[in-house]
Structure formats: C-alpha cells, structure tokens
Design an enzyme around this catalytic site. Structure first.
Site, PDB file in Angstrom:
ATOM      1  CG  ASP A   1      20.817 -25.055  48.933  1.00 20.13           C
ATOM      2  OD1 ASP A   1      21.417 -25.923  48.266  1.00 20.13           O
ATOM      3  OD2 ASP A   1      21.028 -23.845  48.792  1.00 20.13           O
TER       4      ASP A   1
ATOM      5  CG  HIS B   1      19.114 -27.536  45.846  1.00 17.67           C
ATOM      6  ND1 HIS B   1      19.551 -26.232  45.768  1.00 17.67           N
ATOM      7  CD2 HIS B   1      17.761 -27.471  45.725  1.00 17.67           C
ATOM      8  CE1 HIS B   1      18.507 -25.428  45.627  1.00 17.67           C
ATOM      9  NE2 HIS B   1      17.422 -26.155  45.604  1.00 17.67           N
TER      10      HIS B   1
END
Length: 549
Positions: free
Chosen positions: A297, A331
C-alpha cells in the site's frame, strides 16, 4: 487501565508540546531544515539469553524478551541484545532508555497464535478502534530504539485476506490448502470464518461511546494489528532493521516527537491489504533517510487523524525531512492523506527514487476531512515506470461520482473542507507514467499555490488541472504519447506555464473548459509546434488565455 492498551488519550499529556494549526511554527526552508533530537543510551548490555530465551524458532520467548527489556530499563537503560537465531515471540513492549539491538541473522518471528495478542484500544486509519495488540509497541516512552541488522517478521499472512486474482495458481492452491475459508464465490481467501463474517457483514471496529475492546471478541480475528506502534514517545530511533510481513501497517509512530528512521527496510507482499510501509501520524520533528520500501500500500505516508476526531486531536504532522530513500512497489512513493484532518506542514522530501510505484508524489483527501496541508517541498525526485500519475492531487478520494459523470459542485466551505496549498516541487524526472501531473481540487476549495519547476515527464498524458488555482509550471518538458491535448485546464484560474517544452506535431496543446477557467498565462513557449494551440469549451473564454514571449 491495562498497560498494554494503545490508549490514544495519552495525547492529552503531550498536547502542550504540539502547536495548534492556529499557531505559527518556525518558517523552515531548505537552508533551515528542522532539527531532530537523537536518543542516547548507556552502553550496558543485557542479552535475552540471560533471561532464558532460546533461538530455536519453536520456544515462545515473550516473557524472556520482555523481562530483559524491563530489567534494562529499571537499571537505567542500555542495550538489550538479540543474538543470531530465530526468536519466536508474542507481543513485545518497549521501555524508556532501552535500545533493542538485533544482531545480523537475528529474526524476531511473531507467533501465529492469535490468542497471544490481547484485544486493546488502538487506532485504525485515524480513529479510535479495537485492535489486536501490536507485535511491538510502546506508550509515552523517552529514548527508545530498535537497531541492528536483524529482521522483525510479523507473520502477516495468517492475518490477511487475499483475492484469488492477486496470486498465481500455485500460490492460491497453497493458500487454500493452508486452512481458512473462502468467500461464497470462491474468489477470496479469509483466515477464518470469524474474519469472513466480519467482512461480509461490514462490521465496524471503531470504539464508539460505551464500547470497550472486549466487546469485539466475536470479531477478534478480523482486527489486524500494525507491526510496530509507538504512541506519545520522544526521541525514537529505528535503524538498520528489516520490518516485514506485517498484518496491517508496518511502522506506525503516533503522536511522537523527535523520530528518526534510518537505513530501515520495510517489506510487505504486493497483495497485503493496508500493507503500508511507514505511516507517520501526528508526529513532530522527524527524519526518514536511507530507507528501502517494497510494500502493498502507501510507502512513506503522512497522516494526522481522520475527520472530526482528527480535528479535535489537533496535532499536525510537521517539521519532517525525508531523503535518500528508494521505493519499489507501493500505492505511492511519498503520500499525504487521506487521514490528514490535523494537518501537515513543513515537510522536505529530497533525493528519493520511486521504481514502479502506483503513483509518485501523492496527495489525497475528501470532503469531511478538514485539515490544512501546506509547506510541502520536494526536489530531486526520480521516478521510473509509475503505473498511474507521477504528481497527483485528488480531493475525491474513494468518491463515486454520479452516473452522468458530473462532480458534486455544491459550494460549501466548513470545518470539514480540506485545504492543500503552498508547495513547491523541483527537479523531478519521471520515465514512464500514465499522467505526468494530475490536480483535482474542490470547486469550493481549489488546490492552490503549487509551484513546479524543472520537470521532465515522460507519460501517456501530460497535465490535467481541475479546480486548481495559482499553479505555476515552469521549465518543464512534457514527452507524451497522447497529444490531444497535452495540457487540460478545467475550471482553474491564475495558471502560469513558462518555458514549457512539448513534442513536435502535437495535435492540441491546451484544452480549456469551464467558465471558471481564467487568467491562464503562457510565456517563453513555442506554440508553433502544435497543430492547434488551444480549444475552448463549456463556457471557457478565449480571452482568458494570455500569451507572451
């Protein structure tokens, strides 16, 4: 109160040391960077072996390791040594004046027995929530460190759900064979029936009034812990160690002051849900340097609480230096938000490389968050193979637009309106992205006063500015696959494009749309290379494009 609880309310004891957003902090700059105080430890050393710990990968060493840490702290502090070996353990609680030092080839491997992790009060995405106790934690400590060249492994695979499409066929077969349960359609693996039920019933982990952690015992397996959480601590050092395979976020310093993370590696699988690398939340005076991140993430993420709860906490993340780091999967390489309701300011990012992240510099929020994010500076940032946008601002995080594609344009400004402003990015190189720059503010609160200078961006698309104001793009080369348009302006004003280079034989340089698109200035830019200089739609007026040489 249970000493292991992650009591967010400890912030009240240290609130006075954090200036509120209304106060004026020191005006830091590249020539006057924040100063971060370092912890100091006695040289006295205690080995966990002296307290009965065994490095056989089988013995549960929780009591032995915690006893060594407590004894060291009670004697005035020093070093607790973890020699080479595999040290199976349950939750470890750090203490003041203790440096937990992992020798090379030492692995702290956290047990898969979830009964070892107590239900405690913690924080989930900026709000008070029931969680399982973190593998490593500390509350209200001073002078605390984890150093060395060893590994901290959270055994996160036993905690996380995973989609079938995120694994290879053989990995999926191995996962199914390991136990757990499948979603009814067979496309998601859950660690347990309890986890599945909490997910499918959309159960909340938030601690509403009158709720205690024990009230969530029937969904305990769903309450994944962050690998390391330090709350309300001062003079913190994390150095040299690899933190990997976390059940949720990897490193989570919360309301800490004088934090250094140096030469640390964080690793989580690409499929790790909430598998962030570092989430620096409501911290003051911090340094992140020489780190390597490869996570599932956001990589290096700035947060400060969520919505009303974050605004009431009122602790911005401020006075930070982030330099000489490498990010692989993630991300976003450097991220602010979306839980930034306490604000963020005076953060300096330099000499960082992002290789294959989803986004590069990423700023995200949404109506209802509130908070002011300003004085963020980035220079000498190098990106390659960015899956989406190199520079990204979006105030519609996780918002589903109406079916007609129109944005909600109600001009309402209140305490929940997020403000992003006053930033400068310079010397940015991106070799491969879907978009070079994407900025989307709110009609009632544009993204404003962002200066970008000396950029070379190779991307499918160039620049998109939506509900933005006072954006300056200077000395920038846009190398794009799509040339109609290279630059999109939608309801944005007071824009400056100075010395912009673009590809020859471009079909359309500017697409300008919306009646709020005004005062767009272009200078020192060769417009003859474009077949069409600009087109104007949806109320945009040609006179608002002002060209000079």
């Amino acid at each position: 109160m249970n000493k292991t609880q992650f009591v967010v309310r400890v912030a009240l004891a240290t609130l006075a040391s954090f200036p509120t957003l209304a106060q004026s902090p020191v005006a830091y700059s590249w020539t006057n960077l924040p100063k971060i105080a370092q912890p100091v430890f006695r040289k006295d050393t205690i080995s966990v072996l002296a307290y009965g710990a065994k490095p056989d990968g089988v013995t549960l060493n929780t009591k032995s390791i915690n006893a060594a840490i407590s004894a060291c702290s009670q004697k005035g502090g020093g070093v607790v040594l973890v020699p080479s070996g595999i040290w199976m353990t349950g939750p470890i609680e750090l203490k003041s004046n203790v440096n937990l030092h992992l020798k090379k080839s030492a692995t702290l491997l956290f047990t898969t027995d979830k009964n070892q992790y107590a239900l405690v009060e913690g924080v989930y995405e900026g709000k008070r929530a029931a969680r399982n106790q973190s593998p490593i934690s500390g509350i209200n400590l001073t002078n605390v460190a984890i150093t060395g060249q060893g590994i901290v492994d959270g055994n996160g695979d036993v905690w996380r759900a995973v989609n079938k499409g995120q694994l290879t066929d053989s990995q999926w077969q191995e996962k199914v064979a390991s136990g757990g349960v499948l979603k009814d359609d067979g496309k998601v693996w859950y660690p347990s029936e309890q986890f599945k039920r909490a997910t499918t019933e959309n159960r909340s982990m938030l601690l509403a009034a009158g709720k205690a952690p024990q009230d969530f015992a029937d969904m305990k397996d769903f309450l994944r812990p962050n690998l390391l959480v330090l709350t309300g601590c001062k003079k913190v050092l994390l150095e040299g160690v690899t933190f990997q395979n976390s059940p949720a976020w990897c490193l989570h310093p919360l309301m800490c002051q004088d934090l250094t993370i140096r030469n640390v590696t964080t690793k989580n699988p690409e499929y790790a849900h909430n598998g962030d690398g570092m989430d620096i939340e409501s911290c003051k005076n911090f340094l992140i340097e020489g780190c390597t991140l490869d996570v599932g993430d956001d990589a290096i993420c700035i947060k400060s609480g969520k919505d009303e709860e974050g605004r009431k906490r009122g602790m911005p993340t401020e006075n930070g230096i982030i330099r000489n780091n490498i990010v692989y999967n993630g991300h976003g390489g450097f991220v602010v938000g979306s839980e930034m309701s306490g604000g963020a300011r005076y953060i300096f990012v330099s000499n960082c490389t992002f290789m294959g992240t989803d986004k590069g510099l990423r700023f995200k929020s949404v109506r209802g968050r509130g908070g002011v994010v300003e004085h963020i500076y980035a220079k000498d940032i190098f990106m390659k193979d960015i899956a989406q946008e190199a520079i990204f601002f979006d105030m519609y995080y996780f918002v589903k637009f109406a079916t007609d594609g129109e944005r909600d344009e109600r001009p309402v400004i209140n305490e929940g309106t997020p403000v992003f402003r006053n930033m400068k990015f310079e010397n940015i190189v991106c070799n491969g992205a879907t978009k070079g720059v994407f900025i989307r503010g709110l009609p009632e609160m544009p993204i404003k006063n962002i200066e970008m200078d000396n950029l070379v961006l190779q991307a499918d698309k160039g620049v998109e500015l939506i509900d933005a104001s006072d954006i300056r793009l200077t000395h920038t080369q846009l190398i794009t696959k799509e040339t109609k348009p290279v630059i999109l302006v939608d309801n944005s004003h007071n824009l400056t494009f100075d010395a912009v280079q673009y590809d020859a034989n471009t079909n359309l340089l500017f697409s300008i749309t919306g009646e709020r698109s005004q005062a767009i200035r272009v200078s020192h830019t060769d417009l003859t290379k474009a077949k069409t200089k600009a087109e104007f739609t949806k109320g945009a007026a040609e006179k608002q494009l002002i060209i000079s040489q």
